[in-house]
Design an enzyme around this catalytic site. Structure first.
Site, mmCIF file in Angstrom:
data_model
loop_
_atom_site.group_PDB
_atom_site.id
_atom_site.type_symbol
_atom_site.label_atom_id
_atom_site.label_comp_id
_atom_site.label_asym_id
_atom_site.label_seq_id
_atom_site.Cartn_x
_atom_site.Cartn_y
_atom_site.Cartn_z
ATOM 1 N N LYS A 1 0.879 -1.167 0.000
ATOM 2 C CA LYS A 1 0.000 0.000 0.000
ATOM 3 C C LYS A 1 0.911 1.210 0.000
ATOM 4 C CE LYS A 1 -3.039 2.725 2.895
ATOM 5 N NZ LYS A 1 -3.977 2.808 4.020
ATOM 6 N N ALA B 1 -9.474 5.165 3.135
ATOM 7 C CA ALA B 1 -9.355 6.312 4.056
ATOM 8 C C ALA B 1 -10.593 7.205 4.084
ATOM 9 C CB ALA B 1 -8.142 7.178 3.732
ATOM 10 N N GLY B 2 -10.867 7.710 5.275
ATOM 11 C CA GLY B 2 -11.895 8.721 5.455
ATOM 12 C C GLY B 2 -13.281 8.192 5.785
ATOM 13 N N GLY C 1 -8.445 9.208 8.741
ATOM 14 C CA GLY C 1 -8.844 9.417 10.125
ATOM 15 C C GLY C 1 -9.947 10.448 10.325
ATOM 16 N N ASN D 1 -9.751 1.894 9.030
ATOM 17 C CA ASN D 1 -9.126 1.503 10.284
ATOM 18 C C ASN D 1 -9.747 2.236 11.463
ATOM 19 O OD1 ASN D 1 -7.410 0.913 12.436
ATOM 20 N ND2 ASN D 1 -5.563 1.129 11.302
ATOM 21 N N THR D 2 -9.581 3.576 11.472
ATOM 22 C CA THR D 2 -9.993 4.370 12.631
ATOM 23 C C THR D 2 -11.462 4.176 13.000
ATOM 24 O OG1 THR D 2 -8.379 6.003 11.882
ATOM 25 C CG2 THR D 2 -9.879 6.691 13.621
#
Lengths: 65, 254
Positions: free
Chosen positions: B94, B182-183, B155, B204-205
């Site tokens: 990645k 992401a996001g 995040g 993830n977050t």
């Protein structure tokens, strides 16, 4: 000989990267190495000599996103 | 239909990060609850915990996608990728080359530079990119067989910031497997991404920092699968005017 290992100055007796890892207790560890900013493959560690002031990065698996 | 990611067909369209969980046990439980098919991992200075972490990841039986998180130059990212390939024994990478510290926006120029170098060196590059269509073409030309446009800044949890741009990008490269990376903040964002025709989502977050990461992981897994199924079911086109769903014929005269 003094070398920078992961940002810390260490006094090392070993002369090769391979022996240095063993001396630091990372002999059997799953790590990757970079010497002075360049990737150093595992197979080349035994034949790579260290010099005073060298910068060695020793990286291990870690959490990531 | 699950798309091919460098020769690998994934069982689930969910890719999950391994950072920021309250504990390793919760991370493990979250993965099992989500059914995620890919785990992202990183490399950091050896601190004695790497082996235990790696053992947990291997026990999950998922595909491993190492990242170059935190790299701000192509050179740094390329070196990190080589180190990751040796440690994780995979050609998957990645590729993150960050261009702005506040938005964590990818640096398109450094990204392309690193992608060219790594693809030529046998890596399977998953480039973390903006939704820019011109950049996408350059990355494909450089040898990327997967693209990973952002939904919103890493995040942030904002979801799909530029729905129009993502839709356009999807339409422009119908044959390239694409991951929204992401996001994402909510399962509905993941479902929306899949409904738009993306092939997977990476987050993830939103899971790790939820009050109950295991429940949220499961919700994201369900949402991503639901969105993927909806996409194959050929969604209706929205319209501006109402159209009665109950037939008017046979209505009583009252």
């Amino acid at each position: 000989m003094k070398i920078d290992v992961n940002g810390e100055m260490r006094d090392i007796a070993a002369t090769s990267v391979d022996a240095t890892l063993a001396e630091l207790g990372w002999g059997g560890a799953r790590v990757a190495t970079a010497l002075n900013g360049e990737f150093l493959p595992k197979a080349a560690r035994a034949d790579t000599a260290l010099r005073d002031g060298d910068r060695l990065e020793v990286l291990a698996p870690m959490q990531g996103g | 239909m699950m798309r091919d990611f460098y020769g690998v067909t994934l069982d689930s369209p969910l890719m999950l990060g391994t950072a920021q969980y309250p504990s390793p046990a919760i991370m493990e439980a979250a993965f099992r609850a989500s059914g995620a098919s890919v785990a992202t991992v990183s490399l950091r200075r050896e601190s004695g915990q790497g082996q235990a972490f790696w053992d947990i990841i291997r026990g999950l039986g998922v595909h491993v996608l190492p990242n170059t998180a935190g790299c701000h130059s192509a050179r740094e990212a390329v070196t990190t990728a080589h180190m990751a390939r040796e440690v994780f024994e995979t050609n998957w990478i990645k590729l993150e080359v960050i261009g702005n510290a506040d938005t964590l926006q990818p640096d398109p120029f450094g990204l392309l530079d690193a992608a060219e170098t790594l693809a030529a060196d046998g890596f399977n590059v998953f480039p973390y990119m903006t939704e820019d269509q011109v950049l996408a073409q350059r990355l494909v030309d450089a040898g990327c067989k997967v693209l990973m446009p952002w939904g919103a800044p890493i995040g942030s949890g904002l979801g799909l910031n530029n729905r129009y741009g993502l839709k356009t990008l999807r339409a422009a490269f119908p044959d390239i497997p694409m991951v929204i990376d992401a996001g994402l903040g909510l399962p509905s964002h993941a479902a929306a991404a899949m409904e738009l025709g993306f092939d997977a989502v990476l987050l993830n977050t939103a899971v790790a920092q939820a009050g109950d990461p295991v429940a949220m992981a499961r919700a994201f897994g369900m949402a991503a699968s639901a969105g993927a199924l909806a996409r194959t079911a050929d969604p209706m086109e929205p319209r501006d005017m109402a159209a009665p769903s109950t037939p008017l014929i046979g209505k009583a005269w009252l």
